[in-house]
Motif scaffolding. Structure first.
Motif, PDB file in Angstrom:
ATOM      1  N   THR A  36       0.835  -1.207   0.000  1.00  0.00           N
ATOM      2  CA  THR A  36       0.000   0.000   0.000  1.00  0.00           C
ATOM      3  C   THR A  36       0.866   1.253   0.000  1.00  0.00           C
ATOM      4  O   THR A  36       0.578   2.210  -0.726  1.00  0.00           O
ATOM      5  CB  THR A  36      -0.952  -0.008   1.214  1.00  0.00           C
ATOM      6  N   ALA A  39       2.185   1.672  -3.476  1.00  0.00           N
ATOM      7  CA  ALA A  39       1.146   2.042  -4.442  1.00  0.00           C
ATOM      8  C   ALA A  39       0.637   3.464  -4.247  1.00  0.00           C
ATOM      9  O   ALA A  39       0.226   4.117  -5.214  1.00  0.00           O
ATOM     10  CB  ALA A  39      -0.024   1.060  -4.345  1.00  0.00           C
ATOM     11  N   TYR A  40       0.667   3.959  -3.007  1.00  0.00           N
ATOM     12  CA  TYR A  40       0.019   5.238  -2.713  1.00  0.00           C
ATOM     13  C   TYR A  40       0.468   6.392  -3.605  1.00  0.00           C
ATOM     14  O   TYR A  40      -0.377   7.112  -4.152  1.00  0.00           O
ATOM     15  CB  TYR A  40       0.154   5.630  -1.232  1.00  0.00           C
ATOM     16  N   VAL A  43      -1.222   6.095  -6.963  1.00  0.00           N
ATOM     17  CA  VAL A  43      -2.668   6.360  -6.899  1.00  0.00           C
ATOM     18  C   VAL A  43      -2.905   7.861  -6.797  1.00  0.00           C
ATOM     19  O   VAL A  43      -3.726   8.429  -7.527  1.00  0.00           O
ATOM     20  CB  VAL A  43      -3.324   5.602  -5.714  1.00  0.00           C
ATOM     21  N   GLU A  44      -2.189   8.515  -5.896  1.00  0.00           N
ATOM     22  CA  GLU A  44      -2.319   9.968  -5.727  1.00  0.00           C
ATOM     23  C   GLU A  44      -2.065  10.686  -7.047  1.00  0.00           C
ATOM     24  O   GLU A  44      -2.845  11.534  -7.478  1.00  0.00           O
ATOM     25  CB  GLU A  44      -1.322  10.444  -4.662  1.00  0.00           C
ATOM     26  N   VAL A  47      -4.827   9.708  -9.858  1.00  0.00           N
ATOM     27  CA  VAL A  47      -6.121  10.364  -9.633  1.00  0.00           C
ATOM     28  C   VAL A  47      -6.024  11.843  -9.972  1.00  0.00           C
ATOM     29  O   VAL A  47      -6.880  12.393 -10.678  1.00  0.00           O
ATOM     30  CB  VAL A  47      -6.602  10.153  -8.176  1.00  0.00           C
ATOM     31  N   THR A  94     -12.233   5.778  -3.192  1.00  0.00           N
ATOM     32  CA  THR A  94     -10.922   5.704  -3.844  1.00  0.00           C
ATOM     33  C   THR A  94      -9.934   4.914  -2.996  1.00  0.00           C
ATOM     34  O   THR A  94      -9.186   4.067  -3.517  1.00  0.00           O
ATOM     35  CB  THR A  94     -10.383   7.129  -4.110  1.00  0.00           C
ATOM     36  N   ILE A  95      -9.934   5.156  -1.694  1.00  0.00           N
ATOM     37  CA  ILE A  95      -9.025   4.432  -0.800  1.00  0.00           C
ATOM     38  C   ILE A  95      -9.377   2.944  -0.787  1.00  0.00           C
ATOM     39  O   ILE A  95      -8.484   2.091  -0.845  1.00  0.00           O
ATOM     40  CB  ILE A  95      -9.046   5.038   0.617  1.00  0.00           C
ATOM     41  N   ALA A  98      -8.275   1.313  -4.075  1.00  0.00           N
ATOM     42  CA  ALA A  98      -6.816   1.199  -4.169  1.00  0.00           C
ATOM     43  C   ALA A  98      -6.246   0.162  -3.216  1.00  0.00           C
ATOM     44  O   ALA A  98      -5.247  -0.495  -3.536  1.00  0.00           O
ATOM     45  CB  ALA A  98      -6.172   2.556  -3.898  1.00  0.00           C
ATOM     46  N   THR A  99      -6.855  -0.007  -2.040  1.00  0.00           N
ATOM     47  CA  THR A  99      -6.233  -0.856  -1.018  1.00  0.00           C
ATOM     48  C   THR A  99      -6.791  -2.273  -0.954  1.00  0.00           C
ATOM     49  O   THR A  99      -6.051  -3.199  -0.609  1.00  0.00           O
ATOM     50  CB  THR A  99      -6.357  -0.213   0.371  1.00  0.00           C
ATOM     51  N   SER A 115      -4.300  -2.921   5.049  1.00  0.00           N
ATOM     52  CA  SER A 115      -4.015  -2.128   3.858  1.00  0.00           C
ATOM     53  C   SER A 115      -4.908  -0.887   3.810  1.00  0.00           C
ATOM     54  O   SER A 115      -4.457   0.210   3.491  1.00  0.00           O
ATOM     55  CB  SER A 115      -4.215  -2.997   2.609  1.00  0.00           C
ATOM     56  N   GLY A 119      -3.817   2.962   3.853  1.00  0.00           N
ATOM     57  CA  GLY A 119      -4.316   3.935   2.883  1.00  0.00           C
ATOM     58  C   GLY A 119      -4.901   5.160   3.574  1.00  0.00           C
ATOM     59  O   GLY A 119      -4.701   6.295   3.140  1.00  0.00           O
TER      60      GLY A 119
END
Length: 185
Positions: A36, A39-40, A43-44, A47, A94-95, A98-99, A115, A119
């Motif tokens: 996570t 990935a964060y 993702v940020e 988006v 969204t969280i 993603a998680t 996870s 997130g």
């Protein structure tokens, strides 16, 4: 922020409860958290660049008002606290999106809970950084000053770059980082 924190605490506790009844390897749980964290930033960045600055949300009659509220209004008046923070109705899904796959694929339901908690923690840091970037504060930390400068360039010079809020990593990788107003038109 209080809701995110309560959900963080609840998800962390739930992860431990699930772990006690259906133990996953502590290493797998750690990998869920690490996955996570890795990935964060992507993702940020994704988006912000491809959804909020994309052309789809504002063109659709179903999402135009939402896009206007969550992004356009923020760019129109970046210091307006009413449009500075993310709305639960948009950030929580969204969280989750993603998680959930990260936690489930690595450590099952306890991994999902941890996870998700990770997130949420990342998003609380995001909100802190984003708020600091728009308020009249001069961070003492060099990194915080740097991300603030890049985000303000995004708002007040050219919004087609510097999409990262908590990191410039993805902007570097994908070629959208610029350091000064002389670097891009």
């Amino acid at each position: 922020i209080q809701v995110y924190f309560l959900l963080f605490m609840g998800s962390s506790i739930l992860g431990m409860i699930i772990y006690r009844s259906d133990p996953a390897s502590p290493m797998l749980l750690g990998l869920s958290v690490l996955g996570t964290l890795i990935a964060y930033p992507f993702v940020e960045y994704g988006v912000h660049r491809f959804i909020l600055h994309g052309r789809y949300l504002y063109r659709s009659p179903w999402t135009a008002a939402l896009w206007k509220r969550i992004h356009y209004d923020h760019h129109q008046d970046p210091n307006d606290l009413r449009v500075l923070f993310g709305a639960l109705s948009t950030t929580l899904p969204t969280i989750v999106i993603a998680t959930l796959p990260i936690g489930m694929s690595i450590a099952g339901w306890s991994g999902v809970a941890l996870s998700f908690a990770t997130g949420l923690a990342c998003f609380m840091v995001y909100e802190l950084c984003h708020c600091m970037q728009h308020l009249r504060v001069a961070p003492k930390n060099k990194f915080l000053r740097q991300i603030k400068r890049h985000h303000l360039l995004h708002h007040f010079h050219n919004e087609q770059g510097n999409f990262g809020i908590t990191s410039m990593f993805c902007d570097r990788i994908f070629g959208s980082l610029y350091g000064s107003s002389e670097d891009v038109p």
